[in-house]
Design a protein around this motif. Structure first.
Motif, PDB file in Angstrom:
ATOM      1  N   ASN A  18       0.824  -1.205   0.000  1.00  0.00           N
ATOM      2  CA  ASN A  18       0.000   0.000   0.000  1.00  0.00           C
ATOM      3  C   ASN A  18       0.861   1.259   0.000  1.00  0.00           C
ATOM      4  O   ASN A  18       0.505   2.262  -0.616  1.00  0.00           O
ATOM      5  N   ALA A  19       2.004   1.202   0.683  1.00  0.00           N
ATOM      6  CA  ALA A  19       2.930   2.338   0.684  1.00  0.00           C
ATOM      7  C   ALA A  19       3.484   2.570  -0.725  1.00  0.00           C
ATOM      8  O   ALA A  19       3.615   3.717  -1.158  1.00  0.00           O
ATOM      9  N   LEU A  20       3.784   1.487  -1.445  1.00  0.00           N
ATOM     10  CA  LEU A  20       4.251   1.636  -2.828  1.00  0.00           C
ATOM     11  C   LEU A  20       3.160   2.227  -3.706  1.00  0.00           C
ATOM     12  O   LEU A  20       3.437   3.081  -4.549  1.00  0.00           O
ATOM     13  N   PHE A  34       3.106   9.042  -0.443  1.00  0.00           N
ATOM     14  CA  PHE A  34       3.831   8.142   0.439  1.00  0.00           C
ATOM     15  C   PHE A  34       3.895   8.664   1.875  1.00  0.00           C
ATOM     16  O   PHE A  34       3.560   7.951   2.823  1.00  0.00           O
ATOM     17  N   SER A  35       4.334   9.904   2.042  1.00  0.00           N
ATOM     18  CA  SER A  35       4.480  10.467   3.392  1.00  0.00           C
ATOM     19  C   SER A  35       3.138  10.520   4.124  1.00  0.00           C
ATOM     20  O   SER A  35       3.063  10.173   5.305  1.00  0.00           O
ATOM     21  N   ALA A  36       2.096  10.931   3.423  1.00  0.00           N
ATOM     22  CA  ALA A  36       0.768  11.008   4.040  1.00  0.00           C
ATOM     23  C   ALA A  36       0.277   9.616   4.439  1.00  0.00           C
ATOM     24  O   ALA A  36      -0.281   9.444   5.530  1.00  0.00           O
ATOM     25  N   TYR A  37       0.495   8.619   3.577  1.00  0.00           N
ATOM     26  CA  TYR A  37       0.086   7.255   3.902  1.00  0.00           C
ATOM     27  C   TYR A  37       0.806   6.781   5.160  1.00  0.00           C
ATOM     28  O   TYR A  37       0.181   6.231   6.069  1.00  0.00           O
ATOM     29  N   CYS A  38       2.107   6.966   5.198  1.00  0.00           N
ATOM     30  CA  CYS A  38       2.879   6.528   6.367  1.00  0.00           C
ATOM     31  C   CYS A  38       2.413   7.235   7.635  1.00  0.00           C
ATOM     32  O   CYS A  38       2.265   6.603   8.686  1.00  0.00           O
ATOM     33  N   ARG A  39       2.169   8.517   7.533  1.00  0.00           N
ATOM     34  CA  ARG A  39       1.670   9.267   8.681  1.00  0.00           C
ATOM     35  C   ARG A  39       0.319   8.709   9.143  1.00  0.00           C
ATOM     36  O   ARG A  39       0.093   8.527  10.337  1.00  0.00           O
ATOM     37  N   ASP A  40      -0.547   8.389   8.199  1.00  0.00           N
ATOM     38  CA  ASP A  40      -1.882   7.858   8.523  1.00  0.00           C
ATOM     39  C   ASP A  40      -1.811   6.520   9.249  1.00  0.00           C
ATOM     40  O   ASP A  40      -2.666   6.223  10.081  1.00  0.00           O
ATOM     41  N   VAL A  96       3.607   5.231  10.876  1.00  0.00           N
ATOM     42  CA  VAL A  96       4.949   4.729  10.611  1.00  0.00           C
ATOM     43  C   VAL A  96       5.786   5.883  10.050  1.00  0.00           C
ATOM     44  O   VAL A  96       5.289   6.674   9.240  1.00  0.00           O
ATOM     45  N   MET A  97       7.030   5.959  10.471  1.00  0.00           N
ATOM     46  CA  MET A  97       7.907   6.992   9.912  1.00  0.00           C
ATOM     47  C   MET A  97       8.203   6.655   8.450  1.00  0.00           C
ATOM     48  O   MET A  97       8.560   5.520   8.123  1.00  0.00           O
ATOM     49  N   ALA A  98       8.041   7.637   7.585  1.00  0.00           N
ATOM     50  CA  ALA A  98       8.236   7.431   6.151  1.00  0.00           C
ATOM     51  C   ALA A  98       9.640   6.915   5.847  1.00  0.00           C
ATOM     52  O   ALA A  98       9.816   6.026   5.005  1.00  0.00           O
ATOM     53  N   GLU A  99      10.654   7.439   6.532  1.00  0.00           N
ATOM     54  CA  GLU A  99      12.033   6.987   6.321  1.00  0.00           C
ATOM     55  C   GLU A  99      12.179   5.498   6.636  1.00  0.00           C
ATOM     56  O   GLU A  99      12.880   4.773   5.930  1.00  0.00           O
ATOM     57  N   ASN A 100      11.523   5.057   7.711  1.00  0.00           N
ATOM     58  CA  ASN A 100      11.600   3.642   8.089  1.00  0.00           C
ATOM     59  C   ASN A 100      10.942   2.757   7.034  1.00  0.00           C
ATOM     60  O   ASN A 100      11.480   1.709   6.671  1.00  0.00           O
ATOM     61  N   MET A 101       9.766   3.165   6.567  1.00  0.00           N
ATOM     62  CA  MET A 101       9.049   2.389   5.547  1.00  0.00           C
ATOM     63  C   MET A 101       9.876   2.334   4.264  1.00  0.00           C
ATOM     64  O   MET A 101      10.024   1.267   3.654  1.00  0.00           O
TER      65      MET A 101
END
Length: 73
Positions: free
Chosen positions: A11-13, A21-27, A30-35
């Motif tokens: 889903n992040a991809l 990407f950043s908004a998905y990770c925030r939602d 999860v930290m975007a850098e980690n993902m």
């Protein structure tokens, strides 16, 4: 590679392909850098290259292939 990714990573991809990407990770908390690191680590293991840029976009070399595979899942 997409078959070894978790649902969250796939889903992040998908979000990265849309520029979200950043908004998905925030939602998902999860930290975007980690993902990005997790996805690129798996990509390095399976294809020998990263697939996400430092700005969280998909590398152009892999964009069409990733879009096609994610559409079929």
């Amino acid at each position: 590679i997409t078959e070894v990714l978790s649902d969250g990573q796939r889903n992040a991809l998908r979000a990265a392909l849309k520029g979200d990407f950043s908004a998905y990770c925030r939602d998902i908390g999860v930290m975007a850098e980690n993902m990005r690191g997790e996805i690129n680590e798996i990509a390095m293991e399976y294809i020998g290259d990263m697939i996400l840029e430092s700005d969280f976009s998909v590398l152009e070399d892999y964009k069409a292939e990733i879009e096609a595979v994610l559409h079929s899942i």
